[in-house]
Design a protein around this motif. Sequence first.
Motif, PDB file in Angstrom:
ATOM      1  N   GLU A   3       0.855  -1.182   0.000  1.00 13.92           N
ATOM      2  CA  GLU A   3       0.000   0.000   0.000  1.00 13.92           C
ATOM      3  C   GLU A   3       0.893   1.235   0.000  1.00 13.92           C
ATOM      4  O   GLU A   3       1.830   1.328   0.780  1.00 13.92           O
ATOM      5  CB  GLU A   3      -0.876   0.006   1.238  1.00 13.92           C
ATOM      6  CG  GLU A   3      -1.805   1.189   1.297  1.00 13.92           C
ATOM      7  CD  GLU A   3      -2.685   1.148   2.536  1.00 13.92           C
ATOM      8  OE1 GLU A   3      -2.896   2.214   3.114  1.00 13.92           O
ATOM      9  OE2 GLU A   3      -3.115   0.057   2.906  1.00 13.92           O
ATOM     10  N   TYR A   4       0.588   2.173  -0.871  1.00 14.17           N
ATOM     11  CA  TYR A   4       1.379   3.391  -0.984  1.00 14.17           C
ATOM     12  C   TYR A   4       0.529   4.577  -0.548  1.00 14.17           C
ATOM     13  O   TYR A   4      -0.612   4.718  -0.959  1.00 14.17           O
ATOM     14  CB  TYR A   4       1.869   3.571  -2.412  1.00 14.17           C
ATOM     15  CG  TYR A   4       2.642   2.375  -2.920  1.00 14.17           C
ATOM     16  CD1 TYR A   4       3.903   2.099  -2.419  1.00 14.17           C
ATOM     17  CD2 TYR A   4       2.109   1.521  -3.862  1.00 14.17           C
ATOM     18  CE1 TYR A   4       4.618   1.001  -2.867  1.00 14.17           C
ATOM     19  CE2 TYR A   4       2.818   0.432  -4.322  1.00 14.17           C
ATOM     20  CZ  TYR A   4       4.072   0.175  -3.817  1.00 14.17           C
ATOM     21  OH  TYR A   4       4.768  -0.909  -4.261  1.00 14.17           O
ATOM     22  N   ASN A   5       1.103   5.446   0.280  1.00 11.31           N
ATOM     23  CA  ASN A   5       0.383   6.609   0.794  1.00 11.31           C
ATOM     24  C   ASN A   5       0.771   7.917   0.113  1.00 11.31           C
ATOM     25  O   ASN A   5       0.039   8.891   0.210  1.00 11.31           O
ATOM     26  CB  ASN A   5       0.631   6.754   2.303  1.00 11.31           C
ATOM     27  CG  ASN A   5       0.152   5.549   3.062  1.00 11.31           C
ATOM     28  OD1 ASN A   5      -0.914   5.021   2.774  1.00 11.31           O
ATOM     29  ND2 ASN A   5       0.927   5.108   4.024  1.00 11.31           N
ATOM     30  N   ARG A   6       1.937   7.938  -0.526  1.00 13.61           N
ATOM     31  CA  ARG A   6       2.455   9.174  -1.100  1.00 13.61           C
ATOM     32  C   ARG A   6       3.116   8.873  -2.429  1.00 13.61           C
ATOM     33  O   ARG A   6       3.775   7.845  -2.583  1.00 13.61           O
ATOM     34  CB  ARG A   6       3.507   9.742  -0.157  1.00 13.61           C
ATOM     35  CG  ARG A   6       3.441  11.186   0.045  1.00 13.61           C
ATOM     36  CD  ARG A   6       4.372  11.720   1.122  1.00 13.61           C
ATOM     37  NE  ARG A   6       5.376  10.794   1.581  1.00 13.61           N
ATOM     38  CZ  ARG A   6       6.592  11.148   1.980  1.00 13.61           C
ATOM     39  NH1 ARG A   6       6.939  12.398   1.973  1.00 13.61           N
ATOM     40  NH2 ARG A   6       7.443  10.256   2.413  1.00 13.61           N
ATOM     41  N   VAL A   7       2.995   9.769  -3.379  1.00 16.97           N
ATOM     42  CA  VAL A   7       3.637   9.645  -4.688  1.00 16.97           C
ATOM     43  C   VAL A   7       4.394  10.938  -4.954  1.00 16.97           C
ATOM     44  O   VAL A   7       3.812  12.022  -4.923  1.00 16.97           O
ATOM     45  CB  VAL A   7       2.590   9.413  -5.802  1.00 16.97           C
ATOM     46  CG1 VAL A   7       3.261   9.353  -7.160  1.00 16.97           C
ATOM     47  CG2 VAL A   7       1.791   8.160  -5.536  1.00 16.97           C
ATOM     48  N   LEU A   8       5.704  10.829  -5.192  1.00 13.82           N
ATOM     49  CA  LEU A   8       6.532  12.010  -5.465  1.00 13.82           C
ATOM     50  C   LEU A   8       7.377  11.779  -6.710  1.00 13.82           C
ATOM     51  O   LEU A   8       7.880  10.678  -6.922  1.00 13.82           O
ATOM     52  CB  LEU A   8       7.475  12.281  -4.288  1.00 13.82           C
ATOM     53  CG  LEU A   8       6.821  12.637  -2.959  1.00 13.82           C
ATOM     54  CD1 LEU A   8       7.874  12.731  -1.864  1.00 13.82           C
ATOM     55  CD2 LEU A   8       6.088  13.948  -3.067  1.00 13.82           C
ATOM     56  N   PRO A   9       7.552  12.813  -7.534  1.00  5.58           N
ATOM     57  CA  PRO A   9       8.424  12.667  -8.703  1.00  5.58           C
ATOM     58  C   PRO A   9       9.865  12.409  -8.278  1.00  5.58           C
ATOM     59  O   PRO A   9      10.322  12.923  -7.264  1.00  5.58           O
ATOM     60  CB  PRO A   9       8.310  14.009  -9.420  1.00  5.58           C
ATOM     61  CG  PRO A   9       7.381  14.848  -8.646  1.00  5.58           C
ATOM     62  CD  PRO A   9       6.965  14.135  -7.427  1.00  5.58           C
ATOM     63  N   MET A  10      10.560  11.595  -9.067  1.00  2.00           N
ATOM     64  CA  MET A  10      11.969  11.298  -8.788  1.00  2.00           C
ATOM     65  C   MET A  10      12.838  12.008  -9.818  1.00  2.00           C
ATOM     66  O   MET A  10      12.464  12.125 -10.985  1.00  2.00           O
ATOM     67  CB  MET A  10      12.212   9.791  -8.825  1.00  2.00           C
ATOM     68  CG  MET A  10      11.421   9.054  -7.762  1.00  2.00           C
ATOM     69  SD  MET A  10      11.724   7.293  -7.780  1.00  2.00           S
ATOM     70  CE  MET A  10      13.096   7.237  -6.658  1.00  2.00           C
ATOM     71  N   PHE A  11      14.004  12.490  -9.354  1.00  2.32           N
ATOM     72  CA  PHE A  11      14.919  13.238 -10.202  1.00  2.32           C
ATOM     73  C   PHE A  11      16.311  12.637 -10.111  1.00  2.32           C
ATOM     74  O   PHE A  11      16.663  12.006  -9.118  1.00  2.32           O
ATOM     75  CB  PHE A  11      14.974  14.706  -9.754  1.00  2.32           C
ATOM     76  CG  PHE A  11      13.630  15.372  -9.749  1.00  2.32           C
ATOM     77  CD1 PHE A  11      13.081  15.821 -10.934  1.00  2.32           C
ATOM     78  CD2 PHE A  11      12.910  15.525  -8.577  1.00  2.32           C
ATOM     79  CE1 PHE A  11      11.837  16.435 -10.938  1.00  2.32           C
ATOM     80  CE2 PHE A  11      11.668  16.133  -8.563  1.00  2.32           C
ATOM     81  CZ  PHE A  11      11.135  16.590  -9.759  1.00  2.32           C
TER      82      PHE A  11
END
Length: 71
Positions: A3-11
């Motif tokens: 289960e994932y609670n957060r989604v952030l772009p990766m650089f």
Amino acid sequence: MAEYNRVLPMFAGQGFTQGAAPKGILVTNGEVHCKDRYDTGFTLERTNDSEIFPIYVKEVITVTGTCYGLF
């Protein structure tokens, strides 16, 4: 399934040495070169679609296309 609670772009050049590391990577139409928590390098690649890879990431080396860290 995780289960994932957060989604952030990766650089490129992004490191996760402090705090929570991503529990997965969402790659959409591109590729990402990373290191896992054991400093093993790997490449994840997808074309024309997207896929979730459930793996812990320590460092992002390069990103081509769109990639998101799943926490």
